[in-house]
Design an enzyme around this catalytic site. Structure first.
Site, short mmCIF file in Angstrom:
data_model
loop_
_atom_site.label_atom_id
_atom_site.label_comp_id
_atom_site.label_asym_id
_atom_site.label_seq_id
_atom_site.Cartn_x
_atom_site.Cartn_y
_atom_site.Cartn_z
N LYS A 14 2.15 -3.53 6.82
CA LYS A 14 2.60 -3.57 5.41
C LYS A 14 4.11 -3.28 5.34
O LYS A 14 4.83 -3.94 4.59
CB LYS A 14 1.83 -2.55 4.57
N TYR A 21 -2.09 -0.91 10.89
CA TYR A 21 -2.33 -1.51 9.56
C TYR A 21 -1.16 -1.19 8.64
O TYR A 21 -0.57 -2.07 8.01
CB TYR A 21 -3.63 -0.96 8.96
N SER A 40 0.84 -1.20 0.00
CA SER A 40 0.00 0.00 0.00
C SER A 40 0.87 1.24 0.00
O SER A 40 1.98 1.24 0.56
CB SER A 40 -0.85 -0.02 1.27
N1 UFG Z 1 -12.84 11.15 2.72
C1 UFG Z 1 -13.90 11.96 3.02
N2 UFG Z 1 -15.04 11.39 3.49
C2 UFG Z 1 -15.19 10.05 3.67
C3 UFG Z 1 -14.09 9.22 3.36
C4 UFG Z 1 -12.92 9.80 2.89
O1 UFG Z 1 -13.82 13.18 2.89
O2 UFG Z 1 -16.25 9.60 4.11
C5 UFG Z 1 -11.62 11.75 2.16
C6 UFG Z 1 -10.37 11.52 3.00
O3 UFG Z 1 -10.22 12.50 3.99
C7 UFG Z 1 -9.28 11.56 1.91
C8 UFG Z 1 -9.98 10.98 0.67
O4 UFG Z 1 -11.37 11.14 0.92
O5 UFG Z 1 -8.93 12.89 1.62
C9 UFG Z 1 -9.70 9.50 0.44
O6 UFG Z 1 -9.99 8.77 1.62
P1 UFG Z 1 -10.09 7.18 1.63
O7 UFG Z 1 -10.52 6.79 3.03
O8 UFG Z 1 -10.93 6.72 0.50
O9 UFG Z 1 -8.61 6.72 1.34
P2 UFG Z 1 -7.28 7.01 2.16
O10 UFG Z 1 -6.36 7.72 1.22
O11 UFG Z 1 -7.51 7.62 3.47
O12 UFG Z 1 -6.80 5.50 2.47
C10 UFG Z 1 -6.32 4.70 1.45
C11 UFG Z 1 -6.54 3.22 1.79
C12 UFG Z 1 -5.73 2.79 2.96
C13 UFG Z 1 -4.31 3.20 2.80
C14 UFG Z 1 -4.20 4.67 2.50
C15 UFG Z 1 -2.81 5.11 2.25
O13 UFG Z 1 -7.90 2.99 2.08
O14 UFG Z 1 -5.77 1.39 3.05
O15 UFG Z 1 -4.98 4.95 1.32
O16 UFG Z 1 -2.32 4.47 1.13
F1 UFG Z 1 -3.63 2.95 3.95
#
Ligand code: UFG
Length: 346
Positions: free
Chosen positions: A159, A155, A131
């Site tokens: 990784k 988590y 990841s």
């Molecule tokens: N976001 C929102 N509202 C939500 C969910 C997410 O505004 O309900 C925003 C987050 O703040 C972020 C973006 O949308 O700016 C993406 O968020 P995600 O939760 O979809 O993805 P992340 O980048 O936080 O996480 C992903 C993977 C993880 C991994 C991480 C880093 O889900 O497994 O990338 O690689 F660890």
């Protein structure tokens, strides 16, 4: 077309899950034999019935937990496995902070058991599901594979540790041949609408949350932070279509079949960032309705912006992200609207 060379049978751990099921489709369509082991803790067996429907051929399915080393050993005795793609893991960042022991036990012990059984059965070709979280929160963007690794959650650290273990293994025994694939933000669904992401409970991730709002399962989207140093203030990520991602695993298998490289890591991302508001707009276009949202404070542990330098995967794997944000949203909506309750509705 059958592109396999020396690899015939691939063991896919976590093959009933979101990325695993999409990868099984591509493997079967390219002529590989596929054996799936999955404990179904965060996946539905129905996904594999759908995989069979799309591919016209079923994978073997065995309900095996990687924590059960005896059962895992029996799988390698029964099937002549040539290579392994290792997806099986717990993956919710927030949950891992609350339950570190459960995450380390499952992700590390399961991975160690797998590697031990692989070595016992002389299987050394491995594609690992890593990841972008391994880049932590201090590296400059875009992230490159040679940057130092660190992570901010149990988590993520599981990784990083798994990558360290694979580096140590390949240094100690030259028979190991490993590609670690660092995914950016996987979204989308198979264009058939038969398989897609089906999170348990309230989705943690952006795309499944938006699609559940669109289908009427959630009232509104909470956007976490509009004060980041980004063009519109919302978080920026490198979204990657899950079918492109699945194809990256096939490219990695083919690389391992033609080149012995011990251990190498590859970013699988588009190399381009989109903000939360960009994704909301693209999804509204795909589903033909507006997505109500509210701005909320930043989510703990979130980074404002990151995306991949995807040039190593292009050069060495001959892999590039091909599908646009619009097609990621259209395919997500196709899956969600045809399966409003995910696999639960069968
Ligand atoms: N976001 C929102 N509202 C939500 C969910 C997410 O505004 O309900 C925003 C987050 O703040 C972020 C973006 O949308 O700016 C993406 O968020 P995600 O939760 O979809 O993805 P992340 O980048 O936080 O996480 C992903 C993977 C993880 C991994 C991480 C880093 O889900 O497994 O990338 O690689 F660890």
């Amino acid at each position: 077309m059958n592109t396999r060379e020396t690899v015939k049978t691939v063991l896919v751990t976590g093959g009933a899950g979101y990325i695993g099921s999409h990868t099984c489709v591509e493997l079967l369509q390219q002529g590989y034999e596929v054996v799936v082991v999955d404990n179904l803790v965060n996946a539905q067996q129905e996904s594999l019935n759908r995989v069979a429907k799309i591919a016209g051929k079923a994978p073997v399915f065995l309900r095996v937990d990687l924590l059960d080393e005896v059962a895992l050993d029996a799988v390698f005795s029964q099937y002549s496995i040539d290579a392994v793609i290792h997806f099986a893991a717990l993956k919710a960042v927030g949950e891992s902070v609350a339950k570190p022991l459960a995450y380390y036990h499952n992700n590390m012990t399961g991975t160690l058991n797998l590697f031990r059984v692989m070595a016992q059965h002389q299987v050394f070709q491995l594609v690992y599901s890593s990841s972008a979280t391994v880049y932590g929160d201090s590296n400059p963007i875009p992230y490159r594979e040679d940057m130092p690794l660190a992570s901010t959650s149990p988590y993520g650290r599981s990784k990083v540790m798994a990558e360290q273990i694979m580096m140590d293994l390949s240094a100690a025994d030259e028979r190991w041949n490993i590609a670690s694939l660092r995914y950016f933000n996987p979204v989308g669904a198979h264009p058939s609408g038969l398989i897609g992401e089906d999170p348990t409970g309230i989705p943690n991730n952006l795309m499944p949350y938006i699609s559940q709002v669109a289908v009427g399962r959630r009232e509104h989207l909470s956007i976490y932070g509009n004060d980041y140093m980004t063009a519109d203030g919302t978080g920026v990520r490198d979204y990657i279509h899950v079918v492109d991602l699945a194809n990256g695993h096939l490219q990695a298998l083919q690389l391992l079949a033609r080149k012995h490289q011990r251990f190498s890591a590859y970013n699988l991302g588009a190399g381009k960032g989109f903000s939360v508001l960009d994704v909301v707009k693209a999804f509204e276009k795909a589903c033909g309705q507006s997505i109500p949202y509210k701005f909320e404070p930043r989510r703990a542990g979130d980074i404002g912006e990151f995306y991949a330098d995807a040039s190593k995967a292009a050069t060495e794997l001959d892999w590039r992200a091909a599908r646009s944000l619009d097609s990621m949203c259209a395919d997500t909506w196709n899956w969600q609207s045809k399966n409003p309750s995910g696999y639960g509705q069968v």
